[in-house]
Motif scaffolding. Structure first.
Motif, PDB file in Angstrom:
ATOM      1  N   TYR A 145      19.858  86.161  -2.937  1.00  0.00           N
ATOM      2  CA  TYR A 145      18.984  86.886  -2.025  1.00  0.00           C
ATOM      3  C   TYR A 145      17.798  87.502  -2.754  1.00  0.00           C
ATOM      4  CZ  TYR A 145      22.765  86.630   1.459  1.00  0.00           C
ATOM      5  OH  TYR A 145      23.727  86.217   2.350  1.00  0.00           O
ATOM      6  N   TYR A 184      26.856  88.474   5.965  1.00  0.00           N
ATOM      7  CA  TYR A 184      27.069  88.418   4.525  1.00  0.00           C
ATOM      8  C   TYR A 184      27.577  87.014   4.217  1.00  0.00           C
ATOM      9  CZ  TYR A 184      32.051  88.810   5.467  1.00  0.00           C
ATOM     10  OH  TYR A 184      33.313  88.575   5.918  1.00  0.00           O
ATOM     11  N   ASP A 187      19.034  86.735   7.460  1.00  0.00           N
ATOM     12  CA  ASP A 187      20.186  87.578   7.769  1.00  0.00           C
ATOM     13  C   ASP A 187      20.593  87.351   9.227  1.00  0.00           C
ATOM     14  OD1 ASP A 187      18.548  89.148   9.441  1.00  0.00           O
ATOM     15  OD2 ASP A 187      18.388  90.765   7.986  1.00  0.00           O
ATOM     16  N   ARG A 205      14.904  85.883   4.070  1.00  0.00           N
ATOM     17  CA  ARG A 205      15.101  86.271   2.673  1.00  0.00           C
ATOM     18  C   ARG A 205      14.057  85.526   1.849  1.00  0.00           C
ATOM     19  NH1 ARG A 205      20.847  86.035   4.340  1.00  0.00           N
ATOM     20  NH2 ARG A 205      21.471  88.211   4.524  1.00  0.00           N
TER      21      ARG A 205
END
Length: 188
Positions: A131, A163, A170, A176
């Motif tokens: 990330y 996650y 996300d 990201r």
């Protein structure tokens, strides 16, 4: 693997045949990871032991590394570790070329199905690497090698995940750094 692949491919082909209009089905495998020493054996055996009319693509994966700092002989120094991963980016071109040679004149597509900076077995470690802007730089460098070598397709896990450590976005669709790297390459 061969028996399972062939049985599934024949079953899928029965459903697809009426809609293919003479085209080859895009059924493929073996989704091979590039870390083990004999990874190319899976590709070679797939295209040499399975009826090629049942194979539309070969899917292979490659990551910069799979270890955390200092784990299993990995460098402890983050700068040295990043250099080690970046040094491996040219491997994407050589792997693509090796697979292309195995696929020569077979009408089978060559797909890098997973490209990412890191594939550690623990999510927090993957996230720490994947990330980041470093991961974006690694991605662009690796993608450029793939583009130069002529790979048929490259995929990056878009993954709108809460996650997990692999996705470009996300769970809210917020990009990201690697998302912007891919967009830059796609625009040019």
């Amino acid at each position: 693997y061969r028996r399972i692949y062939e049985e599934v491919a024949h079953a899928v082909l029965r459903w697809l045949q009426p809609h293919l209009q003479g085209r080859k089905p895009l059924i493929g495998g073996p989704a091979v990871e590039g870390f083990q020493p004999f990874w190319m054996d899976w590709v070679w055996r797939c295209v040499n032991e399975i009826d090629n009319s049942l194979i539309g693509f070969v899917d292979w994966h490659r990551y910069g590394d799979w270890r955390n700092y200092g784990e299993a002989g990995a460098p402890r120094d983050p700068a040295v570790y990043r250099d080690l991963m970046m040094y491996q980016a040219p491997d994407f071109e050589s792997r693509d070329q090796a697979i292309s040679r195995a696929l020569h004149a077979r009408d089978i597509r060559n797909i890098c199905g997973e490209l990412n900076c890191h594939s550690h077995y623990e999510t927090p470690v993957r996230e720490h690497f994947n990330y980041t802007t470093f991961a974006a730089a690694y991605y662009v460098d690796s993608l450029l090698y793939l583009m130069r070598s002529g790979v048929d397709a490259e995929m990056f896990w878009t993954g709108t995940e809460d996650y997990g450590g692999y996705g470009m976005m996300d769970k809210h669709g917020q990009p990201r750094p690697s998302f912007y790297a891919k967009a830059l390459c796609a625009q040019h």
